[in-house]
Design a protein around this motif. Structure first.
Motif, PDB file in Angstrom:
ATOM      1  N   THR A   1     -13.855  -8.091  -4.405  1.00  0.00           N
ATOM      2  CA  THR A   1     -12.550  -8.658  -4.063  1.00  0.00           C
ATOM      3  C   THR A   1     -11.739  -7.586  -3.336  1.00  0.00           C
ATOM      4  N   VAL A   2     -11.187  -7.957  -2.168  1.00  0.00           N
ATOM      5  CA  VAL A   2     -10.516  -6.978  -1.311  1.00  0.00           C
ATOM      6  C   VAL A   2      -9.018  -7.253  -1.259  1.00  0.00           C
ATOM      7  N   LEU A   3      -8.224  -6.209  -1.527  1.00  0.00           N
ATOM      8  CA  LEU A   3      -6.764  -6.297  -1.429  1.00  0.00           C
ATOM      9  C   LEU A   3      -6.280  -5.372  -0.323  1.00  0.00           C
ATOM     10  N   TYR A   4      -5.292  -5.850   0.438  1.00  0.00           N
ATOM     11  CA  TYR A   4      -4.727  -5.073   1.531  1.00  0.00           C
ATOM     12  C   TYR A   4      -3.247  -4.794   1.276  1.00  0.00           C
ATOM     13  N   GLY A   5      -2.775  -3.663   1.788  1.00  0.00           N
ATOM     14  CA  GLY A   5      -1.359  -3.320   1.703  1.00  0.00           C
ATOM     15  C   GLY A   5      -1.035  -2.249   2.723  1.00  0.00           C
ATOM     16  N   HIS A   6       0.196  -2.252   3.219  1.00  0.00           N
ATOM     17  CA  HIS A   6       0.608  -1.277   4.226  1.00  0.00           C
ATOM     18  C   HIS A   6       0.737   0.126   3.630  1.00  0.00           C
ATOM     19  N   ASN A   7       0.542   1.108   4.480  1.00  0.00           N
ATOM     20  CA  ASN A   7       0.797   2.509   4.141  1.00  0.00           C
ATOM     21  C   ASN A   7       2.200   2.844   4.653  1.00  0.00           C
ATOM     22  N   MET A   8       3.220   2.559   3.839  1.00  0.00           N
ATOM     23  CA  MET A   8       4.601   2.699   4.281  1.00  0.00           C
ATOM     24  C   MET A   8       5.084   4.148   4.173  1.00  0.00           C
ATOM     25  N   ALA A   9       5.868   4.572   5.169  1.00  0.00           N
ATOM     26  CA  ALA A   9       6.406   5.929   5.164  1.00  0.00           C
ATOM     27  C   ALA A   9       7.312   6.164   3.966  1.00  0.00           C
TER      28      ALA A   9
ATOM     29  N   GLY B   1       6.609   5.379   1.035  1.00  0.00           N
ATOM     30  CA  GLY B   1       5.783   5.565  -0.154  1.00  0.00           C
ATOM     31  C   GLY B   1       5.494   4.276  -0.894  1.00  0.00           C
ATOM     32  N   GLU B   2       5.991   3.159  -0.374  1.00  0.00           N
ATOM     33  CA  GLU B   2       5.813   1.878  -1.047  1.00  0.00           C
ATOM     34  C   GLU B   2       4.494   1.219  -0.659  1.00  0.00           C
ATOM     35  N   MET B   3       4.249   0.068  -1.243  1.00  0.00           N
ATOM     36  CA  MET B   3       3.044  -0.731  -1.054  1.00  0.00           C
ATOM     37  C   MET B   3       1.815   0.115  -1.400  1.00  0.00           C
ATOM     38  N   PHE B   4       0.850   0.271  -0.477  1.00  0.00           N
ATOM     39  CA  PHE B   4      -0.369   1.014  -0.803  1.00  0.00           C
ATOM     40  C   PHE B   4      -0.340   2.457  -0.296  1.00  0.00           C
ATOM     41  N   ALA B   5       0.821   2.978   0.051  1.00  0.00           N
ATOM     42  CA  ALA B   5       0.904   4.347   0.577  1.00  0.00           C
ATOM     43  C   ALA B   5       0.351   5.366  -0.419  1.00  0.00           C
ATOM     44  N   GLN B   6       0.596   5.141  -1.716  1.00  0.00           N
ATOM     45  CA  GLN B   6       0.198   6.137  -2.713  1.00  0.00           C
ATOM     46  C   GLN B   6      -1.270   6.041  -3.126  1.00  0.00           C
ATOM     47  N   LEU B   7      -2.024   5.194  -2.462  1.00  0.00           N
ATOM     48  CA  LEU B   7      -3.478   5.254  -2.652  1.00  0.00           C
ATOM     49  C   LEU B   7      -4.006   6.608  -2.200  1.00  0.00           C
ATOM     50  N   ALA B   8      -3.256   7.258  -1.306  1.00  0.00           N
ATOM     51  CA  ALA B   8      -3.665   8.579  -0.816  1.00  0.00           C
ATOM     52  C   ALA B   8      -3.754   9.594  -1.951  1.00  0.00           C
ATOM     53  N   LYS B   9      -3.087   9.329  -3.077  1.00  0.00           N
ATOM     54  CA  LYS B   9      -3.174  10.242  -4.220  1.00  0.00           C
ATOM     55  C   LYS B   9      -4.602  10.368  -4.738  1.00  0.00           C
ATOM     56  N   PHE B  10      -5.407   9.337  -4.520  1.00  0.00           N
ATOM     57  CA  PHE B  10      -6.777   9.368  -5.014  1.00  0.00           C
ATOM     58  C   PHE B  10      -7.654  10.358  -4.241  1.00  0.00           C
ATOM     59  N   LYS B  11      -7.121  10.936  -3.179  1.00  0.00           N
ATOM     60  CA  LYS B  11      -7.865  11.981  -2.460  1.00  0.00           C
ATOM     61  C   LYS B  11      -7.772  13.314  -3.185  1.00  0.00           C
ATOM     62  N   SER B  12      -6.894  13.383  -4.179  1.00  0.00           N
ATOM     63  CA  SER B  12      -6.763  14.587  -5.002  1.00  0.00           C
ATOM     64  C   SER B  12      -7.696  14.484  -6.202  1.00  0.00           C
ATOM     65  N   GLY B  13      -8.520  15.502  -6.404  1.00  0.00           N
ATOM     66  CA  GLY B  13      -9.465  15.484  -7.514  1.00  0.00           C
ATOM     67  C   GLY B  13      -8.789  15.362  -8.863  1.00  0.00           C
TER      68      GLY B  13
END
Length: 331
Positions: free
Chosen positions: A209-217, A219-231
C-alpha cells in the motif's frame, strides 16, 4: 491689351516649364555618388538616469513578486496548520497509548509471518497497556474516524509516526492528482493531503500500500520522512501506526532510501508471491546501509506500507522512500 496679357502669361508659363525641364535634365546627368544621401534620423541618446530608472522598476517588480510568493506560502502553511491541527487533536496521543515499544510483549503478529532478527535498541518495560486500555483507545479512534468521514467520505484511515509531526488523516480518491493540492475539507491547499494511491485497495489489503505526501519547506506533511536517513533516528523510531476501522495496524520500518520515479518502489500488485518477495528483498537491500541493523525475511503473506515524498533536489524525479512491514493489528 488682352492679347498682350495672354502672351505674357503664356510666356511665363512656358518659361517655367522650360526651367523645370532644365532642372530634371540636370538631375539625370548626375551620378549616384554626386547626390547627397538622406540624413539618418537622429535618435536622442538614452541618459543614465533613464537606464537606472528602468532597472529599478524591474528590481522592484521582482521583489514584490517574491514577497507575494512568500506571503502566499506562509498563508498556505498557516491554513494547513489550522486544518490539520484541529483534526489531529489528541489523535497521536491516543495512538501512542498502544505503542508496542512500551508493551511487555510484541509477539502477536497478524497477516504475514515476517521474521525480524536483531537486538532492539528500544528497551522493553514490564508495564504495557491493558486490554481494557486498548479497548478504550479503539473506541476513541473509531469515533474520531467516523467524525472525519462525516467531513469527507474519502478518509480511509489515519497515519501517525512517533518522533515526527506526521499525524494526519489518509484519504483516497479516483486519481493521484486531486489531493496534491486539496485539503481533507476539499479546499485548495498548496500542501495538499496524505493520500493513498488510487490503485490500492481502500481496506489496506494489498501486498504493498503506497501513501504520498509533499515534502513541505515548513516541515509538514511527509517532509520529516527525511529523519529516517539518520541511523539513530531510524533505530529509535521503528513503528508506523495506521488506524482503520479494522483496528490499529502496526508497521515496522525496514528500509529508507533516496530513489527516482523510474524505480518500481511503488509497485503494488504482483503476479506471484515469489515475485512480491523478490521485490521486498530489493527494497530492503536498497536501504541506506548506515541506518539499520535488523535482518528481515519476507513471505508472500506480508503486507508492506510504502511512504513516498519528493527529495526537492535539482532532479524533479527524485524521491525518498520509506518501507515498513505489517507486524501487528490491534483490534
Amino acid at each position: 491689351m488682352k492679347n498682350s496679357q495672354n502672351e505674357e502669361k503664356n510666356g511665363t508659363m512656358n518659361g517655367g516649364e522650360k526651367n523645370d525641364h532644365i532642372f530634371m535634365d540636370s538631375l539625370t546627368s548626375l551620378s549616384t555618388s554626386e547626390i547627397a544621401p538622406k540624413l539618418p534620423r537622429k535618435i536622442p541618446p538614452i541618459s543614465s538616469y533613464m537606464i537606472k530608472t528602468v532597472v529599478m522598476i524591474v528590481l522592484i517588480s521582482i521583489l514584490l513578486l517574491c514577497v507575494s510568493e512568500v506571503v502566499t506560502s506562509m498563508r498556505g502553511y498557516k491554513e494547513a496548520g489550522d486544518i490539520y491541527s484541529n483534526l489531529s487533536t489528541n489523535m497521536g496521543d491516543i495512538l501512542l497509548m498502544t505503542d508496542p515499544a512500551v508493551s511487555k510483549s510484541n509477539k502477536n503478529f497478524h497477516g504475514g509471518t515476517t521474521e525480524i532478527f536483531g537486538t532492539p535498541t528500544i528497551p522493553e518495560i514490564d508495564v504495557g497497556p491493558s486490554d481494557n486500555e486498548v479497548s478504550e483507545t479503539l473506541i476513541l479512534l473509531r469515533a474520531k474516524l467516523k467524525s472525519l468521514r462525516e467531513t469527507n467520505p474519502d478518509v480511509i484511515g489515519w497515519i501517525s509516526i512517533p518522533g515526527t509531526v506526521i499525524d494526519y488523516p489518509v484519504v483516497q480518491t479516483e486519481d493521484n492528482d486531486y489531493y496534491l493540492d486539496h485539503s481533507i475539507t476539499g479546499t485548495y491547499l498548496k500542501s495538499g493531503s496524505i493520500f493513498a494511491d488510487y490503485r490500492n485497495a481502500s481496506d489496506w489489503s494489498d501486498q504493498n500500500t503506497v501513501l504520498y505526501g509533499h515534502n513541505m519547506a515548513s516541515g509538514e506533511m511527509f517532509a520529516q520522512l527525511a529523519k529516517f536517513k539518520s541511523g539513530s533516528f531510524f533505530r529509535a523510531n521503528r513503528y508506523i501506526y495506521i488506524y482503520t476501522d479494522e483496528g490499529i495496524r502496526v508497521y515496522t520500518v525496514f528500509s529508507a532510501y533516496e530513489t527516482n520515479t523510474y524505480n518500481p518502489y511503488t509497485r503494488m500488485h504482483f503476479s506471484s508471491d515469489n515475485e512480491f518477495v523478490e521485490w521486498a528483498k530489493k527494497a530492503y537491500k536498497s536501504s541506506l546501509k548506515a541506518v539499520y541493523n535488523y535482518t528481515f525475511k519476507f513471505n508472500g503473506e506480508d503486507k508492506i506500507l510504502t511512504l513516498s515524498t519528493c527529495t526537492n533536489g535539482f532532479n524533479d524525479d527524485g524521491r525518498l522512500a520509506v518501507h515498513a512491514v505489517l507486524t501487528e493489528i490491534r483490534k
